[in-house]
Structure formats: C-alpha cells, structure tokens
Write an enzyme that holds these catalytic residues in place. Sequence first.
Site, mmCIF file in Angstrom:
data_model
loop_
_atom_site.group_PDB
_atom_site.id
_atom_site.type_symbol
_atom_site.label_atom_id
_atom_site.label_comp_id
_atom_site.label_asym_id
_atom_site.label_seq_id
_atom_site.Cartn_x
_atom_site.Cartn_y
_atom_site.Cartn_z
ATOM 1 N N LYS A 119 0.844 -1.201 0.000
ATOM 2 C CA LYS A 119 0.000 0.000 0.000
ATOM 3 C C LYS A 119 0.870 1.239 0.000
ATOM 4 C CE LYS A 119 -4.421 1.045 0.211
ATOM 5 N NZ LYS A 119 -5.501 0.346 -0.496
ATOM 6 N N GLY B 248 -22.763 5.270 2.049
ATOM 7 C CA GLY B 248 -21.600 5.729 1.275
ATOM 8 C C GLY B 248 -21.897 5.514 -0.192
ATOM 9 N N HIS C 48 -17.880 6.034 -5.642
ATOM 10 C CA HIS C 48 -17.654 5.230 -6.842
ATOM 11 C C HIS C 48 -18.291 3.850 -6.723
ATOM 12 C CE1 HIS C 48 -14.302 8.142 -7.243
ATOM 13 N NE2 HIS C 48 -14.624 8.044 -8.506
HETATM 14 P P1 NAD Z 1 -15.443 7.182 -2.690
HETATM 15 O O1 NAD Z 1 -14.533 8.172 -2.091
HETATM 16 O O2 NAD Z 1 -15.781 7.303 -4.135
HETATM 17 O O3 NAD Z 1 -16.862 7.162 -1.906
HETATM 18 C C1 NAD Z 1 -17.018 7.170 -0.533
HETATM 19 C C2 NAD Z 1 -18.366 7.814 -0.205
HETATM 20 O O4 NAD Z 1 -18.601 7.665 1.193
HETATM 21 C C3 NAD Z 1 -18.436 9.320 -0.512
HETATM 22 O O5 NAD Z 1 -19.618 9.599 -1.233
HETATM 23 C C4 NAD Z 1 -18.467 9.966 0.885
HETATM 24 O O6 NAD Z 1 -19.189 11.185 0.915
HETATM 25 C C5 NAD Z 1 -19.154 8.882 1.698
HETATM 26 N N1 NAD Z 1 -18.915 8.920 3.133
HETATM 27 C C6 NAD Z 1 -17.761 9.182 3.807
HETATM 28 N N2 NAD Z 1 -17.954 9.070 5.138
HETATM 29 C C7 NAD Z 1 -19.248 8.711 5.307
HETATM 30 C C8 NAD Z 1 -20.055 8.428 6.452
HETATM 31 N N3 NAD Z 1 -19.559 8.510 7.681
HETATM 32 N N4 NAD Z 1 -21.358 8.096 6.257
HETATM 33 C C9 NAD Z 1 -21.877 8.027 5.007
HETATM 34 N N5 NAD Z 1 -21.160 8.283 3.885
HETATM 35 C C10 NAD Z 1 -19.871 8.622 4.040
HETATM 36 O O7 NAD Z 1 -14.789 5.766 -2.361
HETATM 37 P P2 NAD Z 1 -15.030 4.395 -3.117
HETATM 38 O O8 NAD Z 1 -14.002 4.209 -4.164
HETATM 39 O O9 NAD Z 1 -16.483 4.270 -3.458
HETATM 40 O O10 NAD Z 1 -14.653 3.364 -1.946
HETATM 41 C C11 NAD Z 1 -15.524 3.174 -0.841
HETATM 42 C C12 NAD Z 1 -14.915 2.178 0.132
HETATM 43 O O11 NAD Z 1 -14.670 0.954 -0.543
HETATM 44 C C13 NAD Z 1 -13.550 2.605 0.718
HETATM 45 O O12 NAD Z 1 -13.457 2.089 2.028
HETATM 46 C C14 NAD Z 1 -12.557 1.908 -0.181
HETATM 47 O O13 NAD Z 1 -11.311 1.690 0.485
HETATM 48 C C15 NAD Z 1 -13.298 0.600 -0.432
HETATM 49 N N6 NAD Z 1 -12.884 -0.073 -1.665
HETATM 50 C C16 NAD Z 1 -13.001 0.560 -2.862
HETATM 51 C C17 NAD Z 1 -12.623 -0.092 -4.032
HETATM 52 C C18 NAD Z 1 -12.765 0.553 -5.396
HETATM 53 O O14 NAD Z 1 -12.763 -0.176 -6.410
HETATM 54 N N7 NAD Z 1 -12.935 1.873 -5.474
HETATM 55 C C19 NAD Z 1 -12.111 -1.400 -3.957
HETATM 56 C C20 NAD Z 1 -12.026 -2.044 -2.710
HETATM 57 C C21 NAD Z 1 -12.413 -1.359 -1.563
#
Ligand code: NAD
Length: 357
Positions: free
Chosen positions: A89, A193, A196
Amino acid sequence: MIKPRAAAPPSTDSHLEPLDHEDVIVRRGRRSGLYTFVAVHSTLRGPSLGGCRIWGYLDSHEALRDVLRLARAMTYKAAVADLPLGGGKGVVMTAPGASLTSERRTAALLDFGDAVESLGGRYITAEDVGTSSRDMRVIAERTRHVAGLPRRLGGSGDPSPFTALGVESAIRACCERVFGSGSLRGRIVAVVGLGHVGSKVAKRCARAGATLVLSDIDPRKRRLTEELSAGWAPPERALEVEVDVLAPCALGGVLDHATVPRLRCRIVAGAANNQLADTSVAALLAERQILWAPDFVANAGGIINIAEEQHGYDAASASRRVRRIGDIVLDIFDRADAAGTTPLMAAMELARQRLAT
Ligand code: NAD
C-alpha cells in the site's frame, strides 16, 4: 473521491500496528515536500499490489499505521481471492482539511512514482481513496509499476464497477445462507456511502429488485434516491435502520462495540475496507446472529480486475472471475461453521494456509 476532512481519521484503531512487513519506506517528496509512505507486506505469492491513498492525517503515526494495516489487508485479500499477488500500500500524507493545488498534486504523484520505482517492481500501485485512474497516468511518468491505467492506454481502468459487482455477489451469497435464496427481489438493502462503489452497488441491487435505503454525508448524493425510488437515512442513523442487508461502502471502522448492538439487520456485506474497528467485533456480530461477509473478501472485485492485466486485460474474463466472489464467501461460511469460528477467522485461516504453501 473522499475529500480530506479535519479530525476524520480513516482508521479508528488506536493500537500500534504490529510490524511484520518486508519493506517500509518513508520519503519526503523533493517536488511536493509531502511525505510518502509505502509498505510492502508480502511478496510470497507475487509482487505486492495495493492502491495509493492521498489523505489528510493528523500526524505521521496515523499515516504509518494506516499504510501498515492496509498493506497487510491486501496480502489477505489477494490470497483469499487466490491471485498471484502479495500485499502492499502507498500513502501520500497531507494535512487534515488541506486541499492540494493541481501543481502540488501533480508534484506529489510524481514523487510517489519515484518511491514506487525505488522498490524495483516489488510494489505495484493502483488507485485508492483520493486518487483516480487519471492520477495513475501521472505516476506512470516515473514508474512502470502501475496498474489501473485508463483502458485506452491498455490498463484495466476504473476498478469500482468490478468492486460493486463483487459486493453484489457477496450480498447474494449471504442472502442464500440466511434466507435460503440469493434473490434480492423484495429484500431491503441499506447502502451507506454512495461514492464510486456504493452508488453502483445501489444501482445493481435496485435492478435486482431490492428496496433501497441510501445514506451519505454528502447531501448531493441524495439525488440518487429519486433515480432508484429509494429511501434516505441521515448518516448518523444509517446503521440503525431496519433492513435485511447493510452494505457499508464509505470508510473503515464503522462496526465497533458501540455500533454493533444498535444494528437492525441480518447481514452486513459491503465495499468499505477495514469495517471492523478490531477483530473482537467479528465475535460480537456472530453473537447477535448477524452474518458478516469479511470485507477483504467481498470487496476483492477491484483487485481481481486489476490482476487480469498480468496476462492481457480482458473485461469479460474479469467479470467472470469477480462473480465467483459469492462462491468464495459461501466456502468461508462453510469453513467457519465446520471450525466453530467466525467468518473473519475462517477467511484469515484460508489466507494463512495459502501463504504457507
Ligand atoms: P469514494 O470516495 O468514491 O466514496 C465514498 C463515499 O462515502 C463518498 O460519497 C463519501 O461522501 C461517503 N462517506 C464518507 N464518510 C461517510 C459516512 N460517515 N457516512 C456516510 N457516507 C460517508 O470511495 P469508493 O471508491 O467508493 O470506496 C468506498 C470504500 O470501498 C472505501 O473504504 C474503499 O477503500 C473501499 N474499496 C473501494 C474499491 C474501489 O474499487 N474503489 C475497492 C475495494 C475497496
């Protein structure tokens, strides 16, 4: 993308992180002046792969703890998904609440690229919270050890549709185990949340016939409720709504000894990394008879998609592999039942066995 906010650390674990990593490097970027941390947890099964996170940390301890913990989780994630990859990471540390000018952001990405290059391929970076596939192009100016480049440049592009597909597959597996059917028709699913991944999980579940309750700290995300005829829960109450499935898709640490007693769901399966504040929370969920799909299994769709780059990227083949996440989740539940343990312990044991061989 999550904007850095003051006093909102991504990890709520206050313990020092154990050190069992192969490499940890800390560098001050000569262009940006920002500190970069890269942790290579394991290369036993292949080069370590894990995203580059740009985030506002309160101090260097917090950034270091985050990178160590996330790198280890990547080792487990790749091993359970049976990928020829290890875990690593990267973190670029900014100040809480700070937003970078585009020049400084580019400088930070180039500095990060130099740090990746210094590891000579032992670490491959990709996008994560705070970075996008466009940012990977900038990093690629300094190193070729980058995955998730845009599709037109031969990469696998945005991983989030594949992560969402895998989360849906995990939710269906949990429904099969709890309700005897993997169908989502008529099920009530809360997605917390709507970034993406979460927005795509919500759309997939709606298409499959589920009734949705949505939540996000960003009020603009409420627009999705109209598109999906969904309900809305304010973020401070989102974990307490009465639903069949809770899908945490924001940041980690949401399940702890204060929140789990207040849950009113049968299943927790979502995309967020490190959902449990600590491992003891897995037993608490089991005591409450809430089935939890280990996060590093349910959200492996993105890394499975990226791993396809190793032998010539093919989106259809990636989708087929990601859809198998449901079978992996069911296998872990079987192992947990057989050993009289929690799904978390069963998944970690499976990863350890794979690492040992
Ligand atoms: P992102 O930043 O696009 O979306 C996160 C969303 O969560 C945002 O809309 C934000 O406003 C919201 N948020 C933050 N704190 C919050 C809370 N307390 N209550 C409600 N909403 C809240 O991130 P992402 O890429 O969608 O990833 C989301 C999670 O999934 C992360 O933990 C990331 O590590 C994990 N993840 C993502 C991927 C990927 O392909 N993008 C892969 C594996 C794991």
